[in-house]
Design an enzyme around this catalytic site. Structure first.
Site, PDB file in Angstrom:
ATOM      1  N   HIS A   1       0.831  -1.208   0.000  1.00 57.68           N
ATOM      2  CA  HIS A   1       0.000   0.000   0.000  1.00 57.68           C
ATOM      3  C   HIS A   1       0.867   1.261   0.000  1.00 57.68           C
ATOM      4  O   HIS A   1       0.913   2.006   0.979  1.00 57.68           O
ATOM      5  CB  HIS A   1      -0.960  -0.012   1.194  1.00 57.68           C
ATOM      6  CG  HIS A   1      -2.084  -0.983   1.045  1.00 57.68           C
ATOM      7  ND1 HIS A   1      -2.105  -2.218   1.682  1.00 57.68           N
ATOM      8  CD2 HIS A   1      -3.223  -0.928   0.303  1.00 57.68           C
ATOM      9  CE1 HIS A   1      -3.209  -2.860   1.351  1.00 57.68           C
ATOM     10  NE2 HIS A   1      -3.902  -2.114   0.510  1.00 57.68           N
TER      11      HIS A   1
ATOM     12  N   THR B   1       2.981   3.416  -5.481  1.00 61.04           N
ATOM     13  CA  THR B   1       2.974   2.606  -6.708  1.00 61.04           C
ATOM     14  C   THR B   1       1.628   1.911  -6.865  1.00 61.04           C
ATOM     15  O   THR B   1       1.085   1.816  -7.969  1.00 61.04           O
ATOM     16  CB  THR B   1       4.111   1.569  -6.672  1.00 61.04           C
ATOM     17  OG1 THR B   1       5.355   2.257  -6.478  1.00 61.04           O
ATOM     18  CG2 THR B   1       4.175   0.771  -7.969  1.00 61.04           C
TER      19      THR B   1
ATOM     20  N   GLN C   1      -3.620 -16.904  -3.090  1.00 57.62           N
ATOM     21  CA  GLN C   1      -4.046 -16.263  -4.334  1.00 57.62           C
ATOM     22  C   GLN C   1      -5.255 -16.985  -4.944  1.00 57.62           C
ATOM     23  O   GLN C   1      -6.179 -16.351  -5.452  1.00 57.62           O
ATOM     24  CB  GLN C   1      -2.894 -16.230  -5.336  1.00 57.62           C
ATOM     25  CG  GLN C   1      -1.827 -15.203  -5.010  1.00 57.62           C
ATOM     26  CD  GLN C   1      -2.365 -13.774  -5.078  1.00 57.62           C
ATOM     27  OE1 GLN C   1      -2.951 -13.364  -6.068  1.00 57.62           O
ATOM     28  NE2 GLN C   1      -2.165 -13.018  -4.003  1.00 57.62           N
TER      29      GLN C   1
END
Length: 818
Positions: free
Chosen positions: A546, A549, A767
């Protein structure tokens, strides 16, 4: 119509039964509701000096009483034309409101739902009258509103009215400030279009009454073709509406119990225009005969001819006592009628006898009388109305149905209606930990062990930063990395390296220039540059994920989505500017810890925002604090106040939409309000298809849903990026969660996501869980709307990549070198 009791229809339409209804206002009451108001705010103007009276309208056998007309005048400035209509409204005893801006007009309409709206179409520089008309038409309650455009007197040739009709206007009024001309126009409208719309609205109320009637009602055409049956008819006869509509009466099986000449007698009577009433045996779908008291009434229509027949059928109870199966159908149909739905019409409905989990100990027989009283308030929320209907249905329902409805009420009374319920932790700890950490506030307090987490960042523009004077002065090396910034495959990490971890300022300058943000805000490029610098300075470069970018990446995705055709059709320029600003600031001053962590730690931010949307509230509030406290970076300084309010509201709403606790609510609302209606329109086609699509896309409510969905998808689009970028982002977010878990253990705080232990965590599993639970459905919906085949291909490739690693029982980001 043969009903046992009179039916009162409210919504400013009252069935006349010989005396004034309690629902109608007396003239004195009507007058006292008006007051001196501010015309610019859309409040009522000064009331007329004479008393207002209720108007009586004859509608078939009914007398309808309606309040004085509600009129909304939308004129940007006071002139002789607006004064003419104000005077005319006063003379006609109409209730009149004045609005000066489209925003106040829409707000006023949403509050009062006027019968007549008159919009000034003469001066496009003040506001877009056609756009305002479309916005009002997008509101469901505008269906029976008459909207008039005041147009300029044509200089030479007459202009076509088609653009006005396409925008939703009913008629036009060529400017004429003469007071009697305005008065005559209002009278013609009242006795013409407005009265016709009033009758249509009453017709809708009547059909609602038919739907709720406990008598079986059937309406046929003059040729004896079935055009309507109500739910009670379906329940009693066992048919579904679709099996009957469009069929001739002779196609429906007849009972052999009737006398041979009965049908001839009935037809002979009703074709002469006479009403027939008597006993008739009808044949149900299952073949059983049912004895009914039937009343058939011919309805005279256009041309003085019979146009319809209305048949009202009431089963005779004595006959039904001999038929046990009929008795059961009757018992069940009471529930169906009260809920205005028949069981057969529910797709895949459950058998209520098999779903109940409670015993028959008599506890369910104790009805919720106190709850019924609570839910019978005059002002009700939609969910309260639903609960009230179910409570009423329980009163006369069989025991298994009543018990099942108890379970339904338990579910409805929770606030988490959109969030799927997870299984046990043993099933999938990765999914449980990830979802639990992101979608709850994590309030598991440790007594006497609160960790005060406070951000003491300076929140100012660091003086040591040197940036280009303008977009043209960006160093060639940095400019080269941004050459393909309009492509989805743009590499944000190259820009991060080239700018020494300050990609947001540079990418922001280029994207904001491409969208003309400075021109829209009327602010110099130097102000925008200072603003981007100070916003970027308040992102924490120490965060692995966070940081600025990530903000630049979300800004890039937002800009990419804004260029999609469907999105452009839906949003206005002010929406685009709001989206770009919201993306830029959406995680400003993020501490690299989740909301759950901050709440468990008793942080200053959690205390400030009452443990509710802590980070998102902080990002939005701080962004405006930073922006408005210093003129050098105040990009809002030169815009008009109302425009600023609209822009501010949109930015805050979008930033708050990135909070994950309402993820499923946002996605479900988007699918149900936008995707499903659009899909239905595409299937149906038709001449009005394009206009109907536009109506769905541009309604104020749906534009909000599009903006929320856009920033949500931009915020968590990492799994839809090219594989190398996806892997890099997965590593960064994992590292941030590992650091949080480490700190929770050090501080003795509850570990929010135990699975994110850097020594044991499987990144591929995390993921896969994230994609399965949050990404797939959301991007399926967004792709269906915005058409993003390249993103969906990347998502498919990345999912297969993580699956491949997981199948090899690898925990790392990449496979080991061969």
């Amino acid at each position: 119509m043969g009903c046992a009791s009179s039916i009162h229809i409210s919504d400013r339409v009252v069935y006349h039964s010989g005396k004034e209804s309690e629902d109608s206002h007396s003239p004195q009451q009507t007058n006292t509701t008006q007051h001196q108001g501010n015309p610019a705010s859309g409040l009522p103007l000064k009331p007329p000096s004479c008393k207002t009276t209720l108007t009586e309208v004859q509608f078939g056998p009914m007398k309808l009483f309606k309040d004085p007309l509600q009129v909304l005048l939308v004129f940007a400035k006071e002139d002789s034309q607006s004064n003419g209509f104000c005077w005319a409204c006063e003379k006609a005893n109409f209730r009149c409101s004045m609005a000066r801006t489209p925003e106040s007009a829409l707000e006023c309409f949403l509050e009062k739902h006027h019968d007549l709206v008159i919009i000034d179409h003469r001066h496009s520089r003040h506001f877009d009258a056609e756009a305002l008309c479309r916005s009002i038409r997008a509101v469901n309650s505008s269906e029976n509103t008459v909207i008039v455009a005041v147009v300029k007197r044509p200089d030479r040739e007459e202009a076509s009215v088609m653009p006005l009709i396409n925008a939703g206007f009913n008629r036009r009024y060529v400017e004429n400030a003469n007071m009697m001309a305005c008065y005559n126009e209002l009278l013609q409208l009242e006795h013409g279009e407005v009265r016709a719309q009033f009758k249509l609205r009453a017709g809708n109320a009547i059909f609602t009454a038919l739907e709720q009637s406990q008598e079986a009602i059937e309406i046929t055409s003059e040729d004896q073709v079935i055009q309507y049956v109500n739910p009670a008819y379906e329940s009693i006869m066992g048919y579904q509406q679709g099996e009957l509509i469009g069929k001739e009466i002779i196609e429906v099986p007849k009972s052999e119990k009737n006398k041979p000449d009965l049908l001839e007698t009935i037809n002979s009577c009703i074709r002469k225009g006479k009403e027939w009433q008597g006993i008739y045996y009808a044949k149900k779908k299952n073949g059983d005969s049912i004895q009914q008291n039937v009343k058939i009434t011919p309805v005279i229509g256009q041309g003085g001819k019979i146009r319809h027949y209305v048949s009202i059928n009431r089963p005779l109870n004595d006959n039904n006592k001999t038929d046990k199966s009929s008795e059961r159908v009757q018992a069940e149909s009471q529930t169906d009628i009260q809920s205005s739905k028949h069981k057969d019409r529910r797709k895949g409905s459950l058998d209520v006898r098999s779903t109940t989990s409670r015993g028959s100990d008599g506890s369910s027989q104790r009805r919720h009388s106190s709850m019924a009283r609570i839910h019978s308030m005059t002002i009700e929320a939609p969910i309260t109305k639903v609960i009230n209907i179910i409570n009423a249905a329980q009163e006369s329902s069989p025991m298994p149905v009543a018990e099942a409805l108890d379970r339904v009420l338990e579910i409805l009374r929770t606030t988490e209606l959109y969030s799927p319920q997870l299984g046990t932790k043993d099933e999938d700890p990765h999914t449980n930990d990830l979802v639990g950490g992101l979608m709850t506030d994590g309030l598991r307090r440790l007594s006497g062990n609160e960790y005060i987490f406070s951000t003491k960042q300076p929140h100012h523009l660091p003086s040591h930063l040197t940036t280009p004077l303008s977009l043209n002065d960006i160093p060639p090396r940095i400019a080269q990395t941004m050459e393909n910034e309009d492509s989805w495959d743009f590499d944000i990490f190259n820009l991060e390296a080239a700018t020494l971890k300050r990609p947001l300022t540079y990418l922001g300058l280029k994207i904001f220039s491409r969208f003309g943000v400075c021109e829209f805000l009327n602010c110099p490029e130097a102000t925008l540059r200072s603003w981007l610098q100070v916003i970027e300075a308040n992102y924490h470069s120490s965060n692995s994920y966070h940081n600025s970018t990530h903000a630049a990446d979300v800004l890039h995705a937002t800009a990419y989505f804004l260029c999609k055709e469907r999105v452009k059709q839906s949003l206005d320029p002010i929406d685009e500017v709001a989206a770009l600003i919201a993306a830029t600031v959406h995680d400003v001053d993020h501490p690299g810890r989740t909301n759950s962590f901050l709440c468990n730690a008793g942080s200053e931010l959690a205390i400030l925002y009452n443990d509710t949307a802590v980070l998102e509230s902080h990002h939005a509030a701080l962004a405006f604090q930073i922006t408005t406290r210093d003129d050098k970076c105040n990009i809002f300084k030169n815009i008009e106040r109302n425009e600023y309010r609209t822009l501010r509201q949109a930015i805050i709403d979008m930033v708050l939409a990135t909070e994950m606790t309402k993820h499923f609510e946002h996605v479900n609302k988007f699918v149900n309000s936008i995707n499903k209606p659009l899909a239905a329109l595409e299937e149906n086609g038709g001449n009005n298809d394009e206009e109907s699509v536009k109506s769905v896309l541009t309604s104020p409510e749906n534009r909000i849903l599009v903006k929320r969905m856009l920033i949500k998808c931009a915020d968590i689009s990492n799994p839809c990026r090219p594989q190398e970028l996806c892997i890099e982002w997965a590593g960064r977010i994992s590292e941030e969660y590992f650091a949080q878990t480490d700190e929770e253990k050090r501080q003795g705080l509850p570990v929010v996501m135990p699975v994110f232990d850097r020594n044991t965590c499987s990144i591929p599993k995390s993921q896969i869980s994230f994609i399965d639970y949050f990404i797939t459905d959301m991007f399926d919906a967004w792709d269906a709307f915005a058409d993003l085949p390249n993103l969906m291909q990347h998502l498919d490739n990345n999912f297969k990549y993580w699956k491949g690693l997981d199948e090899r029982k690898l925990h790392s980001l990449r496979p080991p070198p061969e």
